[in-house]
Motif scaffolding. Structure first.
Motif, PDB file in Angstrom:
ATOM      1  N   UNK A 203      37.636  46.544  39.834  1.00 35.04           N
ATOM      2  CA  UNK A 203      38.428  45.582  40.594  1.00 35.04           C
ATOM      3  C   UNK A 203      38.402  44.211  39.922  1.00 35.04           C
ATOM      4  N   UNK A 204      37.239  43.805  39.410  1.00 37.47           N
ATOM      5  CA  UNK A 204      37.140  42.540  38.687  1.00 37.47           C
ATOM      6  C   UNK A 204      37.965  42.600  37.406  1.00 37.47           C
ATOM      7  N   UNK A 205      37.925  43.732  36.725  1.00 39.34           N
ATOM      8  CA  UNK A 205      38.727  43.904  35.514  1.00 39.34           C
ATOM      9  C   UNK A 205      40.212  43.775  35.819  1.00 39.34           C
ATOM     10  N   UNK A 206      40.653  44.408  36.883  1.00 40.51           N
ATOM     11  CA  UNK A 206      42.066  44.328  37.276  1.00 40.51           C
ATOM     12  C   UNK A 206      42.455  42.885  37.580  1.00 40.51           C
ATOM     13  N   UNK A 207      41.578  42.173  38.270  1.00 39.21           N
ATOM     14  CA  UNK A 207      41.855  40.770  38.592  1.00 39.21           C
ATOM     15  C   UNK A 207      41.919  39.931  37.314  1.00 39.21           C
ATOM     16  N   UNK A 208      41.000  40.185  36.388  1.00 37.84           N
ATOM     17  CA  UNK A 208      40.974  39.410  35.140  1.00 37.84           C
ATOM     18  C   UNK A 208      42.222  39.657  34.303  1.00 37.84           C
ATOM     19  N   UNK A 209      42.698  40.885  34.266  1.00 37.69           N
ATOM     20  CA  UNK A 209      43.909  41.192  33.500  1.00 37.69           C
ATOM     21  C   UNK A 209      45.134  40.484  34.090  1.00 37.69           C
TER      22      UNK A 209
END
Length: 221
Positions: free
Chosen positions: A17-23
Motif C-alpha cells: 500500500x505504501x508502494x502504491x502511494x509512493x508511485x
C-alpha cells in the motif's frame, strides 16, 4: 527467532500500500508518465518488491515499536480462557458434564426409591448426584466469572487498539519518507526513447539546438 528488522508476512499488504502511494507521488508519477506503455512503472514496482527488506530497514526503529505495541495489545486482550492449553475446554465442559451426570444420578436414585429397591444403592446414587450438582454449580460460577472477566478486558481494549493503529501509521509514514520514496527516486529510469546529447551532462535530457544537430557538432558556449 526471526530478525525483528525483517518485514513480517502479515505486514506485506501495508508495504505494498505504501508502494502504491509512493508511485502516485507527483514527481514520480510525472517521471513515469514519459513511458505511456507503463513498462517503467512496472519495472520500478517489481524492483521495490524485490528489495522489500532493504527498503523496510530504513524505517526499522518505528517498525520495531509497532511490533512491540501490537504484541503487547494481543497479549492484553487475550482472556484467561485463551491460554492455548486444555484448561479452557475443561473449564467450560466440567459444569456441563457434572450437571448432566448429577441429573442422571438423582433421577436414577429417585426411581429406585420409588421402586422400593432395597440396599444402599438408591441412597448412594442420590448422594453422588448432589455432589456432582455442587461441582457443576461451583465450576459454572468459575466459568461465568472467567467469561465476564474476558468480556470486560476486551471491552477496555479500545485504547490498546488505538495505540496499535497509531504505531502502524507512524511506521507507514516513516517507511514512505525514509525508505520508499528515496529508493524509487534513486532507481527512476529515463524513458528509453529520450536521447541524451553531448550538450548536456549524462543525467539530463536537454536536447541540442536544431542548428547544432544539423551541423553535427557539439554545442558550445
Amino acid at each position: 527467532m526471526a530478525d525483528p528488522s525483517r518485514l513480517r508476512p502479515d505486514d506485506r499488504a501495508d508495504f505494498e500500500a505504501v508502494l502504491h502511494h509512493a508511485l502516485g507521488t507527483a514527481d514520480i508519477r510525472d517521471a513515469l508518465g514519459a513511458d505511456p506503455a507503463g513498462r517503467a512503472a512496472a519495472h520500478l514496482r517489481a524492483h521495490a518488491l524485490d528489495h522489500t527488506d532493504d527498503i523496510a530497514a530504513a524505517a526499522d526503529e518505528p517498525y520495531r515499536s509497532y511490533l512491540a505495541v501490537r504484541r503487547a495489545a494481543r497479549h492484553e486482550v487475550r482472556g484467561p480462557l485463551g491460554t492455548g492449553t486444555l484448561l479452557p475446554a475443561l473449564v467450560v465442559l466440567t459444569p456441563l458434564v457434572a450437571g448432566t451426570s448429577a441429573a442422571a444420578l438423582l433421577l436414577t436414585g429417585a426411581l429406585l426409591h420409588l421402586a422400593d429397591t432395597l440396599g444402599p444403592l438408591p441412597g448412594s446414587l442420590v448422594a453422588a448426584g448432589w455432589t456432582l450438582a455442587l461441582v457443576a454449580a461451583v465450576t459454572g460460577l468459575v466459568t461465568l466469572a472467567a467469561l465476564l472477566h474476558t468480556a470486560l478486558r476486551r471491552r477496555g481494549a479500545t485504547p490498546a487498539t488505538d495505540q496499535v493503529e497509531h504505531a502502524r501509521l507512524v511506521w507507514r509514514q516513516e517507511l514512505l519518507d525514509r525508505g520508499m520514496l528515496p529508493h524509487l527516486r534513486r532507481h527512476l529510469v529515463p524513458h528509453p526513447g529520450t536521447a541524451i546529447t553531448p550538450c548536456s551532462p549524462p543525467d539530463t535530457l536537454t536536447p541540442c539546438p536544431a542548428r547544432a544537430r544539423e551541423d553535427r557538432t557539439p554545442c558550445s558556449d
